[in-house]
Design a protein around this motif. Structure first.
Motif, PDB file in Angstrom:
ATOM      1  N   GLN A 178       0.828  -1.207   0.000  1.00  0.00           N
ATOM      2  CA  GLN A 178       0.000   0.000   0.000  1.00  0.00           C
ATOM      3  C   GLN A 178       0.861   1.254   0.000  1.00  0.00           C
ATOM      4  N   VAL A 182       2.269   1.677  -3.586  1.00  0.00           N
ATOM      5  CA  VAL A 182       1.227   2.122  -4.512  1.00  0.00           C
ATOM      6  C   VAL A 182       0.873   3.584  -4.246  1.00  0.00           C
ATOM      7  N   THR A 183       0.686   3.938  -2.992  1.00  0.00           N
ATOM      8  CA  THR A 183       0.349   5.313  -2.627  1.00  0.00           C
ATOM      9  C   THR A 183       1.427   6.293  -3.088  1.00  0.00           C
ATOM     10  N   ILE A 218       1.388   6.613  -7.004  1.00  0.00           N
ATOM     11  CA  ILE A 218       0.234   7.405  -7.438  1.00  0.00           C
ATOM     12  C   ILE A 218       0.440   8.876  -7.072  1.00  0.00           C
ATOM     13  N   ALA A 227      -3.078   4.553 -11.588  1.00  0.00           N
ATOM     14  CA  ALA A 227      -3.261   3.232 -10.978  1.00  0.00           C
ATOM     15  C   ALA A 227      -3.262   2.133 -12.033  1.00  0.00           C
ATOM     16  N   GLU A 228      -3.735   2.447 -13.222  1.00  0.00           N
ATOM     17  CA  GLU A 228      -3.792   1.445 -14.303  1.00  0.00           C
ATOM     18  C   GLU A 228      -2.403   1.021 -14.770  1.00  0.00           C
TER      19      GLU A 228
END
Length: 71
Positions: free
Chosen positions: A30, A33-34, A37, A43-44
């Motif tokens: 997480q 990813v955070t 982004i 996100a894709e």
């Protein structure tokens, strides 16, 4: 730490994580990813894959690296 000059345009990222010790691993994923982004990566453009444990991570990462589908 993410390089402040990271150019995320056309970047394709794969994140490989183990299912083992999910309480720790999920928080690390997480965070990654955070951060990506927040740097502007859609996100894709992030593919997320799980493997049973740490032993399988290198094999999948090697296959992904040889696929040339990810940066």
């Amino acid at each position: 730490q993410v390089d402040p000059d990271l150019d995320v345009e056309n970047l394709q990222v794969a994140i490989v994580a183990s299912r083992f010790n999910a309480a720790v691993v999920d928080r690390l994923v997480q965070g990654a990813v955070t951060t990506l982004i927040a740097r502007g990566l859609p996100a894709e453009a992030i593919a997320f894959m799980r493997v049973p444990g740490a032993w399988e991570i290198p094999a999948l990462v090697q296959r992904l690296a040889h696929s040339a589908a990810f940066d």
